[in-house]
Each structure stands twice: as C-alpha cells, then as structure tokens.
Design a protein around this motif. Structure first.
Motif, PDB file in Angstrom:
ATOM      1  N   SER A   1       4.467 -10.405 -30.061  1.00 26.03           N
ATOM      2  CA  SER A   1       5.652  -9.939 -29.336  1.00 26.03           C
ATOM      3  C   SER A   1       6.604  -9.184 -30.255  1.00 26.03           C
ATOM      4  O   SER A   1       7.228  -8.188 -29.848  1.00 26.03           O
ATOM      5  CB  SER A   1       6.389 -11.134 -28.717  1.00 26.03           C
ATOM      6  N   ALA A   2       6.722  -9.641 -31.495  1.00 28.45           N
ATOM      7  CA  ALA A   2       7.627  -8.976 -32.431  1.00 28.45           C
ATOM      8  C   ALA A   2       7.169  -7.547 -32.713  1.00 28.45           C
ATOM      9  O   ALA A   2       7.994  -6.628 -32.818  1.00 28.45           O
ATOM     10  CB  ALA A   2       7.714  -9.771 -33.730  1.00 28.45           C
ATOM     11  N   SER A   3       5.861  -7.345 -32.816  1.00 26.51           N
ATOM     12  CA  SER A   3       5.342  -5.990 -33.047  1.00 26.51           C
ATOM     13  C   SER A   3       5.637  -5.093 -31.855  1.00 26.51           C
ATOM     14  O   SER A   3       6.000  -3.917 -32.010  1.00 26.51           O
ATOM     15  CB  SER A   3       3.839  -6.047 -33.305  1.00 26.51           C
ATOM     16  N   ILE A   4       5.482  -5.652 -30.660  1.00 29.62           N
ATOM     17  CA  ILE A   4       5.788  -4.879 -29.452  1.00 29.62           C
ATOM     18  C   ILE A   4       7.256  -4.492 -29.424  1.00 29.62           C
ATOM     19  O   ILE A   4       7.618  -3.342 -29.144  1.00 29.62           O
ATOM     20  CB  ILE A   4       5.404  -5.694 -28.195  1.00 29.62           C
ATOM     21  N   CYS A   5       8.126  -5.446 -29.737  1.00 31.06           N
ATOM     22  CA  CYS A   5       9.561  -5.153 -29.713  1.00 31.06           C
ATOM     23  C   CYS A   5       9.938  -4.114 -30.769  1.00 31.06           C
ATOM     24  O   CYS A   5      10.842  -3.297 -30.537  1.00 31.06           O
ATOM     25  CB  CYS A   5      10.357  -6.441 -29.918  1.00 31.06           C
ATOM     26  N   GLU A   6       9.274  -4.152 -31.903  1.00 23.67           N
ATOM     27  CA  GLU A   6       9.543  -3.124 -32.918  1.00 23.67           C
ATOM     28  C   GLU A   6       9.180  -1.740 -32.383  1.00 23.67           C
ATOM     29  O   GLU A   6       9.906  -0.762 -32.606  1.00 23.67           O
ATOM     30  CB  GLU A   6       8.755  -3.424 -34.194  1.00 23.67           C
ATOM     31  N   MET A   7       8.053  -1.636 -31.680  1.00 19.26           N
ATOM     32  CA  MET A   7       7.648  -0.346 -31.126  1.00 19.26           C
ATOM     33  C   MET A   7       8.588   0.096 -30.018  1.00 19.26           C
ATOM     34  O   MET A   7       8.907   1.290 -29.884  1.00 19.26           O
ATOM     35  CB  MET A   7       6.206  -0.417 -30.635  1.00 19.26           C
ATOM     36  N   VAL A   8       9.039  -0.873 -29.212  1.00 19.93           N
ATOM     37  CA  VAL A   8      10.026  -0.538 -28.172  1.00 19.93           C
ATOM     38  C   VAL A   8      11.304  -0.023 -28.826  1.00 19.93           C
ATOM     39  O   VAL A   8      11.871   0.994 -28.397  1.00 19.93           O
ATOM     40  CB  VAL A   8      10.316  -1.770 -27.289  1.00 19.93           C
ATOM     41  N   ALA A   9      11.751  -0.715 -29.859  1.00 17.36           N
ATOM     42  CA  ALA A   9      12.978  -0.306 -30.547  1.00 17.36           C
ATOM     43  C   ALA A   9      12.855   1.099 -31.132  1.00 17.36           C
ATOM     44  O   ALA A   9      13.845   1.846 -31.197  1.00 17.36           O
ATOM     45  CB  ALA A   9      13.318  -1.310 -31.648  1.00 17.36           C
ATOM     46  N   ALA A  10      11.631   1.449 -31.535  1.00 13.80           N
ATOM     47  CA  ALA A  10      11.402   2.783 -32.108  1.00 13.80           C
ATOM     48  C   ALA A  10      11.230   3.856 -31.048  1.00 13.80           C
ATOM     49  O   ALA A  10      11.054   5.036 -31.374  1.00 13.80           O
ATOM     50  CB  ALA A  10      10.173   2.744 -33.009  1.00 13.80           C
ATOM     51  N   GLY A  11      11.255   3.444 -29.756  1.00  7.97           N
ATOM     52  CA  GLY A  11      11.187   4.410 -28.673  1.00  7.97           C
ATOM     53  C   GLY A  11       9.800   4.765 -28.208  1.00  7.97           C
ATOM     54  O   GLY A  11       9.616   5.745 -27.468  1.00  7.97           O
ATOM     55  N   ALA A  12       8.788   3.961 -28.602  1.00 13.01           N
ATOM     56  CA  ALA A  12       7.412   4.279 -28.223  1.00 13.01           C
ATOM     57  C   ALA A  12       7.134   4.034 -26.744  1.00 13.01           C
ATOM     58  O   ALA A  12       6.208   4.620 -26.175  1.00 13.01           O
ATOM     59  CB  ALA A  12       6.429   3.468 -29.067  1.00 13.01           C
ATOM     60  N   GLY A  13       7.898   3.156 -26.109  1.00 15.11           N
ATOM     61  CA  GLY A  13       7.668   2.853 -24.702  1.00 15.11           C
ATOM     62  C   GLY A  13       8.436   1.624 -24.289  1.00 15.11           C
ATOM     63  O   GLY A  13       9.300   1.135 -25.033  1.00 15.11           O
ATOM     64  N   ILE A  14       8.122   1.136 -23.101  1.00 16.76           N
ATOM     65  CA  ILE A  14       8.742  -0.085 -22.590  1.00 16.76           C
ATOM     66  C   ILE A  14       7.678  -1.167 -22.550  1.00 16.76           C
ATOM     67  O   ILE A  14       6.489  -0.908 -22.745  1.00 16.76           O
ATOM     68  CB  ILE A  14       9.365   0.141 -21.198  1.00 16.76           C
ATOM     69  N   SER A  15       8.103  -2.420 -22.285  1.00 17.78           N
ATOM     70  CA  SER A  15       7.115  -3.491 -22.272  1.00 17.78           C
ATOM     71  C   SER A  15       7.656  -4.688 -21.504  1.00 17.78           C
ATOM     72  O   SER A  15       8.788  -4.683 -21.003  1.00 17.78           O
ATOM     73  CB  SER A  15       6.732  -3.903 -23.701  1.00 17.78           C
ATOM     74  N   ILE A  16       6.819  -5.717 -21.440  1.00 16.76           N
ATOM     75  CA  ILE A  16       7.195  -7.011 -20.881  1.00 16.76           C
ATOM     76  C   ILE A  16       6.850  -8.056 -21.940  1.00 16.76           C
ATOM     77  O   ILE A  16       5.708  -8.133 -22.386  1.00 16.76           O
ATOM     78  CB  ILE A  16       6.460  -7.301 -19.565  1.00 16.76           C
ATOM     79  N   VAL A  17       7.842  -8.847 -22.349  1.00 17.44           N
ATOM     80  CA  VAL A  17       7.702  -9.698 -23.532  1.00 17.44           C
ATOM     81  C   VAL A  17       8.201 -11.109 -23.225  1.00 17.44           C
ATOM     82  O   VAL A  17       9.105 -11.299 -22.410  1.00 17.44           O
ATOM     83  CB  VAL A  17       8.499  -9.104 -24.711  1.00 17.44           C
ATOM     84  N   GLU A  18       7.588 -12.092 -23.923  1.00 20.62           N
ATOM     85  CA  GLU A  18       8.057 -13.475 -23.757  1.00 20.62           C
ATOM     86  C   GLU A  18       9.525 -13.565 -24.195  1.00 20.62           C
ATOM     87  O   GLU A  18       9.993 -12.809 -25.039  1.00 20.62           O
ATOM     88  CB  GLU A  18       7.154 -14.462 -24.514  1.00 20.62           C
ATOM     89  N   PRO A  19      10.282 -14.510 -23.604  1.00 19.17           N
ATOM     90  CA  PRO A  19      11.747 -14.453 -23.686  1.00 19.17           C
ATOM     91  C   PRO A  19      12.356 -14.725 -25.053  1.00 19.17           C
ATOM     92  O   PRO A  19      13.422 -14.189 -25.355  1.00 19.17           O
ATOM     93  CB  PRO A  19      12.196 -15.506 -22.663  1.00 19.17           C
ATOM     94  N   VAL A  20      11.748 -15.580 -25.889  1.00 18.67           N
ATOM     95  CA  VAL A  20      12.380 -15.889 -27.172  1.00 18.67           C
ATOM     96  C   VAL A  20      12.454 -14.658 -28.062  1.00 18.67           C
ATOM     97  O   VAL A  20      13.509 -14.311 -28.589  1.00 18.67           O
ATOM     98  CB  VAL A  20      11.624 -17.035 -27.880  1.00 18.67           C
ATOM     99  N   THR A  21      11.330 -13.955 -28.218  1.00 16.31           N
ATOM    100  CA  THR A  21      11.315 -12.774 -29.074  1.00 16.31           C
ATOM    101  C   THR A  21      12.154 -11.651 -28.475  1.00 16.31           C
ATOM    102  O   THR A  21      12.920 -10.979 -29.179  1.00 16.31           O
ATOM    103  CB  THR A  21       9.875 -12.290 -29.296  1.00 16.31           C
ATOM    104  N   ALA A  22      12.026 -11.444 -27.163  1.00 17.73           N
ATOM    105  CA  ALA A  22      12.800 -10.389 -26.516  1.00 17.73           C
ATOM    106  C   ALA A  22      14.298 -10.631 -26.674  1.00 17.73           C
ATOM    107  O   ALA A  22      15.064  -9.706 -26.979  1.00 17.73           O
ATOM    108  CB  ALA A  22      12.426 -10.311 -25.034  1.00 17.73           C
TER     109      ALA A  22
END
Length: 304
Positions: free
Chosen positions: A228-249
């Motif tokens: 989830s942390a890797s996904i959020c890093e990519m979201v933060a960098a503007g690569a796209g949107i996602s759906i993530v478990e709540p603690v990491t998000a």
C-alpha cells in the motif's frame, strides 16, 4: 536422614546469626522470642548438634553454625535474586516481545507503538519482523512469536485469529485531482482513469476488482504494486488514483502527500490479531495491545 527442615527454621537461624540475640531476631522476623527459641531448638534437634552457646542475652554461634551459615547465605542470595527477577517481570522491568506484522502496519503504525511502548517500559526488548500476511500466519504457527498483525481470510490450527480493527478502504488521489472535489467516490468515478492496482496475488485485489466491475467501471491500470505504501507513493507522484487499505492511506493523507475519499458502497478492510494457540498472551503482550488499539482509534479517527 535428617527430619524435614522448614523455611521458617532457617529464617530464624539466619536472623539470630545476624543479630546475635534471640530478642532482636524475633523483632526482625515479626514474631515472639519463645517462637524463635523453639525454631532454633527444633533445628538443633533435627541437625543433631548445637547451633549456639548462650552467654547471658547474647548467643554465640558454634563452628558448626558458622559453616551452616555460609551455605544458608548462598541460598538466601539465590532466593533474593529470584525475588528480584519476579519483581522485574511483574513491573515490566525485564522481558521481550517478538512481533510479526504485515507491511501496512509494520512500516509506520507498529513502529510508532513500539516507540511509545519502550518509552513507558524501557526494560522490555521488542523485535519486529515485517512479513506478508501469509508469512505472519506461518510465523505465529511456530509458537515462537508473541503477536502477529495481518489481514487474512484463512486460518491455521496452531494460531488464534481474531478481528482487531475494521475500517473502510479509501480512494487515494493526487493532491489537486479533480475527484478531490467529490465527498464520496463511486465505481463510475474510476472509469477510464489511470489506476494503480494491488498485485494480482494480493487477496484484496479481487475485492477491489469486484467493487469496480459492479459499477461498470473499467479503469486504465498503469501500474501494480504489492505494498500500500508503494501505491500511495505513486499516487503522490501523480501516476494515477487507487483504492488503498485505510491505515496507510490515512497516514499519507495526514502527511499531506495524498487526498483520500470514502467509497460508496463502503469496502470494509479488516486487520487481524494473531496469537499462538498453545499459550496465553503474556502481560507484556497485553500491555502492548492496548497501545495498538488506541493507535488505531487515533489514526483512523483523524483524516486529512
């Protein structure tokens, strides 16, 4: 063979050796002079030799008593050490805690709890192993770990699994994304948009796919990641949107790295506590769990 000696007899003997008087020994033991005299007499009768020579109010130990006292002192030092260890365990001044945690919890939430815990209980050593949820289950089945934190849909006969905390998954958006203006996101909001997905081997991936397909959404998958942390890093960098478990998000949102929005219909995500089935949790483990539960409530309850 000697008659059975009692701990009270040895205590009386030691007190008399240290004070030199029956009356003083009685005061030290919180008993009466006749009681101490009887205990010494019983000890002498059991031993078969005199322990003391009476000289007025004073008592002088015999050579045999001096030899016995050396052994008694060694035994009492050992008992005092045992008492100290018991007090240390009772008061959390010594001990260890071995934890296995899924990455979503082991990268931030659990380290924060460990820092709080060791500040309160500096005598406890905590070890954290970061593993996939399935690996956490295997670790706990070895009975060598005290606590496990995972998200699972299967059990193991050697592991007790119980729900720890449940909260809805969240949409993860780059800051400034147009969807940030919507209070709640539905499947249709993801249609044809660049999407960062969980790896196909992650169980939650199928639930996310079902959520999207139920609303006829076909997002454009631009990347996949296991964490989830890797996904959020990519979201933060503007690569796209996602759906993530709540603690990491929530953690990334609180840092101001991403925006999060709830989903409709809600997609619950459950974090599990794993315990070895063959033994009861220690008092140390119970104390740690209280902090984990409080941290969940604080983190999930405060979102950016």
């Amino acid at each position: 063979m000697l008659p059975r000696l009692t701990h009270r007899q040895i205590e009386a003997f030691r007190a008399v050796m240290e004070t030199g008087k029956i009356t003083s020994a009685a005061a030290a033991l919180g008993t009466t002079q006749p009681s101490v005299s009887k205990l010494i007499a019983d000890l002498e009768r059991a031993a078969g030799f005199d322990m003391f020579e009476r000289q007025g109010r004073q008592v002088v130990p015999t050579p045999e008593a001096r030899a016995l006292y050396e052994e008694v002192e060694r035994a009492f030092v050992g008992m005092m050490e045992i008492s100290r260890v018991i007090e240390d365990i009772r008061d959390f001044r010594t001990g260890s805690l071995l934890i296995a945690g899924m990455p979503a919890l082991a990268l931030k939430l659990l380290p924060d709890v460990i820092a709080e815990f060791v500040a309160e209980e500096p005598g406890i050593t905590v070890s954290l192993r970061t593993r996939s949820s399935r690996a956490v289950l295997r670790h706990l089945s070895s009975q060598q770990f005290d606590l496990g934190f995972a998200a699972l849909d299967n059990d193991h006969p050697a592991v007790l699994r119980r729900p720890l905390f449940t909260a809805p998954m969240l949409a993860a958006l780059p800051r400034g994304n147009e969807l940030e203006g919507k209070p709640v996101l539905e499947p249709k909001d993801f249609d044809r948009r660049p999407f960062i997905a969980l790896g196909a081997e992650i169980g939650t991936r199928s639930e996310t796919d079902a959520f999207l397909s139920a609303g006829g959404a076909r997002p454009r998958i631009v990347a996949e990641a296991q964490l989830s942390a890797s996904i959020c890093e990519m979201v933060a960098a503007g690569a796209g949107i996602s759906i993530v478990e709540p603690v990491t998000a929530t953690h990334f949102a609180n840092l101001g790295r991403i925006a999060v929005r709830p989903l409709s219909p809600a997609q619950p995500f459950r974090y599990d506590l794993l315990l070895p089935a063959t033994r009861q949790p220690s008092r140390v483990a119970g104390q740690f769990l209280k902090l984990v539960e409080a941290r969940f409530e604080t983190l999930i309850g405060v979102r950016a």
